[in-house]
Design an enzyme around this catalytic site. Structure first.
Site, short mmCIF file in Angstrom:
data_model
loop_
_atom_site.label_atom_id
_atom_site.label_comp_id
_atom_site.label_asym_id
_atom_site.label_seq_id
_atom_site.Cartn_x
_atom_site.Cartn_y
_atom_site.Cartn_z
CB SER A 38 -1.64 -4.41 -8.56
OG SER A 38 -0.90 -4.52 -7.30
CG ASP A 96 2.83 10.89 -8.55
OD1 ASP A 96 2.39 11.12 -9.12
OD2 ASP A 96 2.24 10.88 -7.07
CE LYS A 113 -5.67 -6.42 -6.62
NZ LYS A 113 -4.54 -6.40 -6.11
#
Length: 435
Positions: free
Chosen positions: A193, A204, A218
């Site tokens: 999460s 990224d 998740k």
């Protein structure tokens, strides 16, 4: 120790610390209720020590450096729940600071920011942020944490669902204080999460290197809807997406509930924890980072550097003494025996200089284990020698220096931490951020 209530770790800022309790104290009575021998049951201890905020509890404490029973009056109060569990300089020479974040609570960003500032004041020029085992928490906290490392106008995380009201994008404001500081993020199969959101934002945006094993996967946004009978339903309304546009949510197929729930077990049996080639990546879900590096969606965050789980020191002897809790118990006895020498110790290096030599420590433990039902089997003991000694020293450090001491000692033989320290100030670090 087995029939006595022992203070293992005093919570910083809690009512016990404020009144002077220290690690190793033995609570023999509370409000005239004896808490030793048969009175040291878990249920009785909790009922006696807990109570309403503002009420008082009178403790009688035996401390190893005093022949007298000490009296403490503790005013019950809120117990602070810390989420940044360990902070220390992992490599003073190269200026690398280490932080372990165990959860994302309401005050995590404040704790995190203060920890970063503290490390910078100690000479940190780069950070290792450990999110292994962190199952997530508050979204706003992880957004603020990631913002500290990102330049202006970079996506941190987005949500996308069938209803437009559930769509959102969090973008960095360029006011972070650590935008140019090298950073590595540690993850494993239990990082989930919010942990995955942080790791994905760093990866990224090519802002740092992610080290460890593939994360949990998740990435669902849920709304809780209260029903008339005061029960509630949690409805999934959207998914989280990393800056490159990939979903971290592991796949779910209708009718395959068992496979979805047992995904971690399936990974283990497939060999994913030990070999990067065993990891199943959906090559059809290819995305590109800011610099054009290839990353994949649909099942957690894949680290830039894979570090397999280390089981080289495991043996049947190690499993037996661990399952019986003998390492922890013996470490407490050693810490208590050397209390007069270690009470002013501030670092693990100082502590280690005061402890018995490794062979003496190991032989003492083996004798203790034999007296407690685990006979000596030196072939297996020698196979697990490094692991057992490191755990003994770590547990002793916890009794003397608190939880940070435990983590600092454990990290000395932690392959993932060692890999992060190896690359963060090397040429390899920058190469990993390029396609």
């Amino acid at each position: 120790v087995s029939d006595t209530v022992v203070v293992v770790d005093v919570i910083a800022g809690g009512p016990a610390e404020k009144m002077g309790l220290v690690n190793g104290d033995k609570i023999v009575a509370a409000n005239d209720t004896v808490l030793t021998g048969e009175g040291a049951t878990q249920d009785k201890v909790f009922k006696t020590l807990r109570g309403p905020k503002g009420s008082k509890v009178n403790l009688k404490v035996k401390r190893s450096n005093s022949d007298k029973i000490l009296d403490f009056e503790i005013v019950r109060d809120d117990i602070p729940v810390n989420s940044v569990d360990a902070v220390y300089m992992a490599d003073t020479e190269n200026g690398v600071g280490y932080l372990k974040v165990s959860k994302f609570g309401r005050n995590t960003f404040e704790e995190f920011y203060m920890a970063l500032c503290s490390l910078m004041a100690q000479g940190a020029k780069s950070f290792v942020i450990d999110l292994r085992g962190n199952s997530g928490g508050f979204l706003d906290q992880v957004i603020m944490m990631a913002n500290e490392f990102l330049p202006d106008d970079r996506i941190i995380v987005s949500t996308n669902g069938k209803v437009k009201d559930n769509n959102s994008v969090a973008v960095s404001d360029g006011h972070g204080h650590f935008r140019d500081v090298p950073v590595t993020v540690l993850i494993d199969e239990y990082s989930a999460s919010a942990s995955e959101i942080f790791a994905g934002a760093i990866q990224d945006n090519d802002r740092g290197v992610v080290v460890g094993r593939r994360s949990f996967g998740k990435g669902l946004v849920q709304h809780q809807i209260e029903l008339p009978d005061s029960s509630a339903v949690r409805l999934t309304v959207a998914r989280y997406y990393t800056p490159s546009g990939r979903s971290i949510q592991k796949p779910y197929e209708r009718g395959s509930d068992g496979k979805y729930i047992l995904d971690i077990v399936d990974r283990f049996e497939h060999g994913e924890f030990y070999n990067a080639d065993s990891i199943k990546l959906d090559k059809s879900k290819l995305f590109l980072t800011e610099n054009g590096r290839k990353v994949y969606g649909g099942g957690g965050i894949m680290p830039d550097i894979f570090v397999p789980e280390d089981t080289t020191g495991f043996s049947s002897y190690y499993v037996n003494v661990s399952n019986k809790g003998l390492i922890t118990k013996y470490a407490f006895d050693v810490a208590e025996k050397y209390h007069s020498l270690t009470q002013n110790v501030k670092t693990v290096e100082e502590l280690e200089r005061l402890l018995p030599r490794d062979q003496t420590l190991l032989e003492g433990f083996v004798d203790y284990a034999a007296r407690n039902g685990v006979p000596a089997r030196w072939y297996y003991i020698n196979k697990s020698r490094a692991v057992i000694l490191n755990l003994l020293k770590a547990q002793i450090a916890r009794n003397v220096l608190g939880y940070t001491g435990l983590i600092q000692m454990l990290n000395r033989q932690d392959a993932t931490v060692r890999k992060a320290l190896e690359i963060i100030n090397s040429d390899e670090y920058m190469k990993l951020l390029k396609p």
